[in-house]
Motif scaffolding. Structure first.
Motif, PDB file in Angstrom:
ATOM      1  N   MET A 111       0.813  -1.254  -0.037  1.00 41.77           N
ATOM      2  CA  MET A 111      -0.033   0.039  -0.178  1.00 41.77           C
ATOM      3  C   MET A 111       0.687   1.313  -0.009  1.00 41.77           C
ATOM      4  O   MET A 111       0.810   2.216  -0.818  1.00 41.77           O
ATOM      5  CB  MET A 111      -0.977   0.131   1.085  1.00 41.77           C
ATOM      6  N   ARG A 112       1.818   1.385   0.760  1.00 46.87           N
ATOM      7  CA  ARG A 112       2.861   2.439   0.835  1.00 46.87           C
ATOM      8  C   ARG A 112       3.514   2.669  -0.246  1.00 46.87           C
ATOM      9  O   ARG A 112       3.858   3.775  -0.611  1.00 46.87           O
ATOM     10  CB  ARG A 112       3.721   2.157   1.935  1.00 46.87           C
ATOM     11  N   SER A 113       3.571   1.601  -1.326  1.00 48.89           N
ATOM     12  CA  SER A 113       4.246   1.931  -2.629  1.00 48.89           C
ATOM     13  C   SER A 113       3.559   2.798  -3.383  1.00 48.89           C
ATOM     14  O   SER A 113       3.923   3.256  -4.424  1.00 48.89           O
ATOM     15  CB  SER A 113       4.428   0.509  -3.286  1.00 48.89           C
ATOM     16  N   TYR A 114       2.243   2.892  -3.145  1.00 52.50           N
ATOM     17  CA  TYR A 114       1.602   3.847  -4.060  1.00 52.50           C
ATOM     18  C   TYR A 114       1.594   5.138  -3.707  1.00 52.50           C
ATOM     19  O   TYR A 114       0.911   6.258  -4.327  1.00 52.50           O
ATOM     20  CB  TYR A 114      -0.157   3.138  -3.752  1.00 52.50           C
ATOM     21  N   ALA A 115       2.164   5.604  -2.596  1.00 49.38           N
ATOM     22  CA  ALA A 115       2.192   6.945  -2.118  1.00 49.38           C
ATOM     23  C   ALA A 115       2.692   8.012  -3.062  1.00 49.38           C
ATOM     24  O   ALA A 115       2.069   9.000  -3.288  1.00 49.38           O
ATOM     25  CB  ALA A 115       2.990   7.111  -0.838  1.00 49.38           C
ATOM     26  N   GLU A 403      -4.888   7.428   1.159  1.00 43.35           N
ATOM     27  CA  GLU A 403      -5.301   8.271   0.107  1.00 43.35           C
ATOM     28  C   GLU A 403      -5.900   9.580   0.283  1.00 43.35           C
ATOM     29  O   GLU A 403      -5.392  10.789  -0.052  1.00 43.35           O
ATOM     30  CB  GLU A 403      -5.990   7.602  -1.088  1.00 43.35           C
ATOM     31  N   MET A 404      -6.761   9.439   1.162  1.00 43.08           N
ATOM     32  CA  MET A 404      -7.421  10.693   1.703  1.00 43.08           C
ATOM     33  C   MET A 404      -6.477  11.624   2.078  1.00 43.08           C
ATOM     34  O   MET A 404      -6.522  12.917   1.970  1.00 43.08           O
ATOM     35  CB  MET A 404      -8.607  10.171   2.401  1.00 43.08           C
ATOM     36  N   LYS A 405      -5.536  11.121   3.273  1.00 41.17           N
ATOM     37  CA  LYS A 405      -4.730  11.966   4.074  1.00 41.17           C
ATOM     38  C   LYS A 405      -3.562  12.814   3.117  1.00 41.17           C
ATOM     39  O   LYS A 405      -3.425  13.727   2.943  1.00 41.17           O
ATOM     40  CB  LYS A 405      -4.107  11.224   5.113  1.00 41.17           C
ATOM     41  N   LEU A 406      -3.378  11.823   2.142  1.00 42.02           N
ATOM     42  CA  LEU A 406      -2.088  12.413   1.139  1.00 42.02           C
ATOM     43  C   LEU A 406      -2.607  13.690   0.363  1.00 42.02           C
ATOM     44  O   LEU A 406      -2.108  14.306   0.088  1.00 42.02           O
ATOM     45  CB  LEU A 406      -1.464  11.337   0.488  1.00 42.02           C
ATOM     46  N   VAL A 407      -4.114  13.231  -0.109  1.00 41.25           N
ATOM     47  CA  VAL A 407      -4.630  14.096  -1.257  1.00 41.25           C
ATOM     48  C   VAL A 407      -4.879  15.556  -0.516  1.00 41.25           C
ATOM     49  O   VAL A 407      -4.416  16.509  -0.852  1.00 41.25           O
ATOM     50  CB  VAL A 407      -5.677  13.485  -1.848  1.00 41.25           C
ATOM     51  N   ILE A 408      -5.366  15.160   0.622  1.00 42.44           N
ATOM     52  CA  ILE A 408      -6.028  16.609   1.528  1.00 42.44           C
ATOM     53  C   ILE A 408      -4.592  17.347   1.783  1.00 42.44           C
ATOM     54  O   ILE A 408      -4.330  18.625   1.528  1.00 42.44           O
ATOM     55  CB  ILE A 408      -6.918  16.107   2.631  1.00 42.44           C
TER      56      ILE A 408
END
Length: 463
Positions: A111-115, A403-408
């Motif tokens: 999952m973290r590889s998608y960051a 995803e929500m946290k990174l996008v925001i």
């Protein structure tokens, strides 16, 4: 002595219409008269029970299957969207084994590889917005989340098939944009193809084209297997059952549609709500920016995801208007008692996420957006449950939150936005979910200067 469950006395058809057009009004109005638990005779062919007391929800979601079963058939309302072989439609051991197969890509290092992709996709979408012009946040967040899930599921980030999938999935989901269109799902008699001009006809034609793209991708992967690919489709295609048999093309197709549909639609809605609340309450946005500044100019995505206040804001966003209103229903298998109420076999029971999130004993002034709730108290999985609970809890929960946290964080730290409409946003039905009624209309003011940490700022002042 156990009690019988009561509920509204209005005609079942009227209850169903209100549930379709005004689900929040239906839930809140009924809960005033029937606290904790109530029965509706209009929402399905079975008697349907809403439960919103945490103890009762825990009992239903964790009890032995002999008392409460979770047959896929109970989710038949979404069968036209996901097909017969989706994990949502499976039951018993088949459901358990499919979940075990699907969970790994949504957790841990995978999952973290998608960051990096999430951040780059966010910047690409936001950079394309014209300065000083309005845009609908819900649409742009859907563009981001759709690109993320296509890359996650297929490993695709460019090419004709990628663009076709992105455009067609957006078109398919837009069919259910209006609350009244949800009636198509609740009334199977309306699921008739009267040509491309009719809603169901348009949906069926769009779905057929999407299917052709999915089957073409599956066929190419079967002809040219690549053991080095780490996307979800490759993982599913390499899986074998007890007899050594791979998943069929139909099983793969239904699972892919489920992931594409559930994996981006809900996240897009949550992110658009987060943008609304952080700009409706500018002091909340400033607190997030101050928190982000402590990480420096090039923060590690994992560190962003661990920020307490950002996490609290995301949790409060998912609490106040949860995208999913109910848990997946369970069917009573044998006579059972819940909170002193007697339930007969055949009754469908669902935890009401929305009402649980607005219980005054858990969330005082529940209509107030106050992230501090999640810094002051730790809620149990049956008090705060935006992703459902039990054996059918959302598989993609960890990825959605990440995803929500990174996008925001990316948007707030890099762009200056403003609400274009100062009137409050209210939730309305979008298919089987809740979404902002106007989509959150915003204005792109321009790019911000990149944040620096408070320590770096102090050093600059000293210089």
């Amino acid at each position: 002595m156990s009690k019988s469950i009561s509920g509204p006395k209005t005609l079942p058809l009227f209850q169903l219409i209100q549930w379709i057009l005004d689900p929040i009004g239906y839930m809140e109005q009924t809960a005033k008269d029937f606290p904790d638990i109530f029965m509706s005779n209009g929402l399905s062919t079975e008697r349907f029970v809403f439960v919103h007391h945490p103890e009762a929800i825990q009992q239903i979601l964790t009890s032995d299957r002999k008392q409460f079963a979770a047959p896929g058939e109970a989710n038949r309302i979404i069968r036209p969207l996901v097909g017969d072989y989706s994990v949502i439609m499976l039951s018993g051991d088949r459901h358990k084994k499919r979940r075990q197969l699907l969970l790994p890509p949504f957790h841990g290092e995978r999952m973290r590889s998608y960051a990096d992709s999430i951040i780059e996709i966010t910047k690409s979408v936001m950079d394309a917005l014209p300065k000083n012009q309005s845009f609908i946040a819900r649409d742009e967040m859907q563009s981001i989340s759709l690109q993320v899930i296509i890359e996650t599921v297929f490993g695709l980030h460019e090419g004709e098939r990628y663009q076709d999938l992105k455009n067609l999935l957006t078109s398919m989901l837009d069919i259910f944009r209006m609350s009244s269109m949800a009636a198509i799902l609740f009334f199977p008699s309306l699921q008739k193809d009267y040509g491309s001009w009719s809603p169901w006809g348009k949906y069926m034609r769009t779905q057929q084209i999407i299917d052709s793209l999915l089957y073409a991708e599956i066929a190419e992967r079967r002809e040219n297997p690549d053991p080095n690919r780490t996307d979800i489709l490759s993982l599913l295609m390499s899986a074998r059952d007890e007899a050594g048999q791979p998943m069929s093309d139909q099983e793969l197709r239904d699972e892919l549609i489920t992931l594409l549909f559930a994996g981006h639609e809900t996240t897009a809605t949550a992110m658009s709500w987060a943008l609304y609340w952080t700009h409706h309450h500018p002091e909340i946005k400033e607190k997030i920016l101050q928190e982000l500044a402590t990480l420096g100019t090039n923060p590690n995505p994992v560190d962003i995801a661990r920020l307490p206040y950002l996490t609290a804001v995301c949790n409060e966003t998912l609490r106040i208007y949860p995208v999913g209103m109910l848990t997946f229903p369970r069917i009573v298998e044998e006579p059972v008692e819940v909170m002193g109420y007697h339930l007969e076999p055949g009754v469908a029971v669902a935890g009401c996420i929305y009402l649980t999130h607005h219980r005054p004993d858990l969330y005082p002034d529940s209509k107030q957006f106050r992230p501090e709730r999640f810094l002051e108290r730790q809620f149990t999985p049956y008090e705060f449950m935006p992703f459902g609970g039990g054996a059918r809890r959302c598989i993609g929960e960890a990825l959605a939150m990440f995803e929500m946290k990174l996008v925001i964080a990316t948007i707030l730290s890099r762009y200056e936005l403003a609400l274009a409409d100062q009137k409050p946003e209210y939730p309305r039905r979008r298919g089987v979910t809740l979404a902002p009624s106007k989509g959150v209309k915003m204005i792109m003011k321009g790019q911000r200067e990149l944040l620096t940490s408070s320590i770096e700022q102090n050093n600059l002042v000293g210089v």
